[in-house]
Structure formats: structure tokens, C-alpha cells
Design a protein around this motif. Structure first.
Motif, mmCIF file in Angstrom:
data_model
loop_
_atom_site.group_PDB
_atom_site.id
_atom_site.type_symbol
_atom_site.label_atom_id
_atom_site.label_comp_id
_atom_site.label_asym_id
_atom_site.label_seq_id
_atom_site.Cartn_x
_atom_site.Cartn_y
_atom_site.Cartn_z
ATOM 1 N N GLU A 199 0.795 -1.233 0.000
ATOM 2 C CA GLU A 199 0.000 0.000 0.000
ATOM 3 C C GLU A 199 0.829 1.285 0.000
ATOM 4 N N THR A 200 2.149 1.207 -0.101
ATOM 5 C CA THR A 200 2.934 2.437 -0.216
ATOM 6 C C THR A 200 2.801 2.987 -1.638
ATOM 7 N N LEU A 201 3.183 4.228 -1.826
ATOM 8 C CA LEU A 201 3.024 4.882 -3.123
ATOM 9 C C LEU A 201 4.281 4.713 -3.970
ATOM 10 N N VAL A 202 4.079 4.434 -5.252
ATOM 11 C CA VAL A 202 5.203 4.302 -6.180
ATOM 12 C C VAL A 202 6.090 5.544 -6.104
ATOM 13 N N GLN A 233 3.220 -1.582 -5.068
ATOM 14 C CA GLN A 233 2.887 -0.264 -4.535
ATOM 15 C C GLN A 233 1.696 0.336 -5.282
ATOM 16 N N ARG A 234 1.130 1.362 -4.696
ATOM 17 C CA ARG A 234 0.045 2.086 -5.371
ATOM 18 C C ARG A 234 0.630 2.918 -6.510
ATOM 19 N N GLN A 235 0.104 2.725 -7.698
ATOM 20 C CA GLN A 235 0.553 3.477 -8.860
ATOM 21 C C GLN A 235 -0.205 4.790 -8.995
ATOM 22 N N ALA A 236 -1.511 4.721 -8.805
ATOM 23 C CA ALA A 236 -2.351 5.917 -8.909
ATOM 24 C C ALA A 236 -3.590 5.726 -8.037
ATOM 25 N N VAL A 237 -4.006 6.798 -7.391
ATOM 26 C CA VAL A 237 -5.194 6.759 -6.545
ATOM 27 C C VAL A 237 -6.176 7.811 -7.065
ATOM 28 N N ILE A 266 -8.063 2.472 -6.945
ATOM 29 C CA ILE A 266 -6.602 2.400 -6.861
ATOM 30 C C ILE A 266 -6.012 1.488 -7.925
ATOM 31 N N LEU A 267 -5.017 2.006 -8.644
ATOM 32 C CA LEU A 267 -4.238 1.208 -9.576
ATOM 33 C C LEU A 267 -2.918 0.846 -8.905
ATOM 34 N N TYR A 268 -2.580 -0.442 -8.902
ATOM 35 C CA TYR A 268 -1.319 -0.910 -8.322
ATOM 36 C C TYR A 268 -0.326 -1.223 -9.439
ATOM 37 N N ASN A 269 0.949 -1.187 -9.110
ATOM 38 C CA ASN A 269 1.964 -1.381 -10.143
ATOM 39 C C ASN A 269 2.107 -2.830 -10.596
#
Length: 305
Positions: free
Chosen positions: A123-126, A226-230, A240-243
Motif C-alpha cells: 500500500e505504499t506509493l510508487v 505499490q500504489r501506482q495511482a489513486v 486504486i491502480l497498483y503497479n
């Protein structure tokens, strides 16, 4: 060997170049992770395993028919993004969305009791690094990609590096990990991988080289999920888009309506972004998105490139 058997040895897209079938014991040809509301033909964990005898692990016949995989009276699926994903329908109209986990390769594992992971896993951000020291942030969700260069053999799994030093694919233990200085050693259960040393380069990416396969070496990489875009929806909910190409959950869940995939597809020379096989309408340079009846605004991160 019959013409039909030879034909089954080649699948356009993701199953390309599998070679000839034999009369020996059936072996896995490909493993899909399937999101669908009709789960009769799936394994208990939502996977569909295509075997070399022309049947799935649950006994459903499959065959090639042009560019798609034909499940006879039960349905069919066509490749997307060069075959990394498949889309189709079961009989009655139930939608199939398949993500290919293993192709012309298989990794041995042991079933274990799942380990409780921190809620922050995946759940951390890219672009961010959870901690300076890898030892302090290795417990997380990682995407494993293993390929034999210049072949169609690959494995792609979403793995937990657990607090008790296990590497898990869901409830399957594929190995253990340990640190030797700044290097992460993964001891795989499967002897075709064995013991591999990984270094973190760049941040959040562990790279290593495995054993040779016909004078070619497995290239193995773990990328921190990680989170790619929220995006924020009109209902004030996160989208949420994940990588690791997932949406709304970094892990596999069977709910077709809430969790699905994003990917790019090139059609007529144009690269297009899709959410669950439908192209979103982008506004304000990607800071706004309209998809089905959802209108969303970007609040963190950026669209994948």
C-alpha cells in the motif's frame, strides 16, 4: 503424432511455442488466475491450469481455435496485451478475465497456513521507499517475475515476504529468505531455481540470476507492490491502480465487480489503456477519468506509462 496434437503445442500470444505434446503424464502448460462469477471450472484458489493432455486440472477440455483458447461448449477466451491477459465468456454469458501466472513453466511449492501480514503491505506509493534499510522493509508484498530470456517461459506471482522469513504465493510456500549483508538470499523449494542471491537495484526492485536452462539462465526479479495511482470517485471512494496491474486490491480476489486488472494494448499502432477490458476516457492530462458511470479525480500518484 497427429496434426491436432502438434497444433495444440502452439498457442498464439501467451502460449506461443510450447512444442509438441506427448503421450506421457500430463503436465501444466499454463496457469491462469481468473476473475469470474462462474467458478465451476476453477481450482479452489481461482486458478485455471491448462494441462498438456488437452484438459484443465479440473477436467475441462481446451484446444486452440484460431487465436483463442476454446473450452468447447463451456466457452472461449482471446488474448490481450500480447497474451499476458485473456478475456472471454463462459456458456451463459459469464465473463472470464484471466491473468497468466505461469507459461511453459511451473514452480514447486508447499501448502502452508497463511501468515498474517501488516495492513500496509502493498500500500505504499510508487516512488517512495518505506525505509532506508531493506531489512526494515522486506516484510511486504512483492511481484515476482521469472523469465528465461528469448523464450516464452515465464512465471509471474504476487508474493508475501513474511515476518517469519517465508516467501508465499497465497497459501503456497515457494521458499524462505535470509540476509547476507545487503544481499537477500531466497532459498526456493523448486530445485530449478535453488538458492538465488538478490540485490536491490534500483530501489524497491530485487534482481537475481537463477540456474541455467539449456545454457540460458533464469532472470528473476521481485518488485515491491505499490500504489501506482489513486483516484477519488464521485461517491468519495478510492479507485486504486497498483503497479502489478491490479485495481482496488494488490492481491487476487475473486470478486469480478470490485477487483480487476489494468493493462495497455496496442491496436492499429495506438497504445491504449484499459481497465478490465474497457478503455477509460482521460481528461486533464490523465488527472480525470471517466469509466462506465464512474467519474474520478486523481489524488495521488500518476497513471502508469
Amino acid at each position: 503424432m497427429t496434426t491436432e496434437m502438434k497444433r495444440m503445442g502452439v498457442i498464439l500470444g501467451i502460449l506461443l511455442g510450447l512444442g509438441s505434446m506427448t503421450a506421457e503424464a500430463a503436465e501444466p502448460v499454463a496457469v491462469w488466475e481468473v476473475v469470474t462469477t462462474y467458478r465451476k471450472h476453477l481450482d479452489n484458489d481461482g486458478r485455471l491450469t491448462l494441462m498438456s493432455d488437452g484438459k484443465t486440472s479440473t477436467g475441462l477440455p481446451w484446444a486452440l481455435s484460431g487465436s483463442f483458447v476454446d473450452f468447447g461448449k463451456e466457452g472461449k477466451a482471446t488474448p490481450l496485451q500480447g497474451g499476458d491477459f485473456y478475456k472471454g465468456n463462459w456458456v451463459g454469458g459469464w465473463v472470464i478475465h484471466g491473468r497468466v501466472l505461469m507459461n511453459n513453466a511451473f514452480i514447486k511449492s508447499e501448502v502452508v497456513v497463511p501468515v498474517q501480514m501488516p495492513k500496509t503491505a502493498g500500500e505504499t506509493l510508487v516512488g517512495s521507499r518505506p525505509t532506508i534499510a531493506l531489512k526494515d522493509s522486506i516484510v511486504d508484498l512483492w511481484e515476482m517475475v521469472a523469465v528465461v530470456p528469448r523464450t516464452n517461459q515465464f512465471i509471474r506471482l504476487t508474493c508475501d515476504f513474511t515476518p517469519n522469513n517465508l516467501v508465499l504465493d497465497g497459501d503456497r510456500k515457494i521458499g524462505t529468505y535470509e540476509f547476507h549483508g545487503p544481499t537477500v538470499i531466497v532459498n526456493f523449494i523448486d530445485p530449478q531455481f535453488g538458492r538465488i542471491a538478490f540485490v536491490e537495484k534500483p530501489d524497491n526492485v530485487l534482481t537475481g540470476k537463477g540456474k541455467p536452462v539449456k545454457r540460458k539462465f533464469w532472470s528473476v526479479r521481485f518488485t515491491r507492490v505499490q500504489r501506482q495511482a489513486v483516484f477519488r470517485t464521485a461517491e468519495n471512494k478510492d479507485f486504486i491502480l497498483y503497479n502489478n496491474n491490479r485495481i482496488n486490491s494488490p492481491r487476487y480476489t475473486p470478486d469480478f465487480y470490485s477487483t480487476f486488472y489494468w493493462y495497455y494494448s496496442s491496436e492499429k499502432g495506438k497504445r491504449r489503456l484499459f481497465f478490465r477490458s474497457r478503455e477509460p476516457k482521460l481528461t486533464a492530462g490523465g488527472r480525470g477519468v471517466a469509466w462506465y458511470d464512474q467519474k474520478m479525480i486523481l489524488t495521488a500518484g500518476s497513471l502508469p506509462r
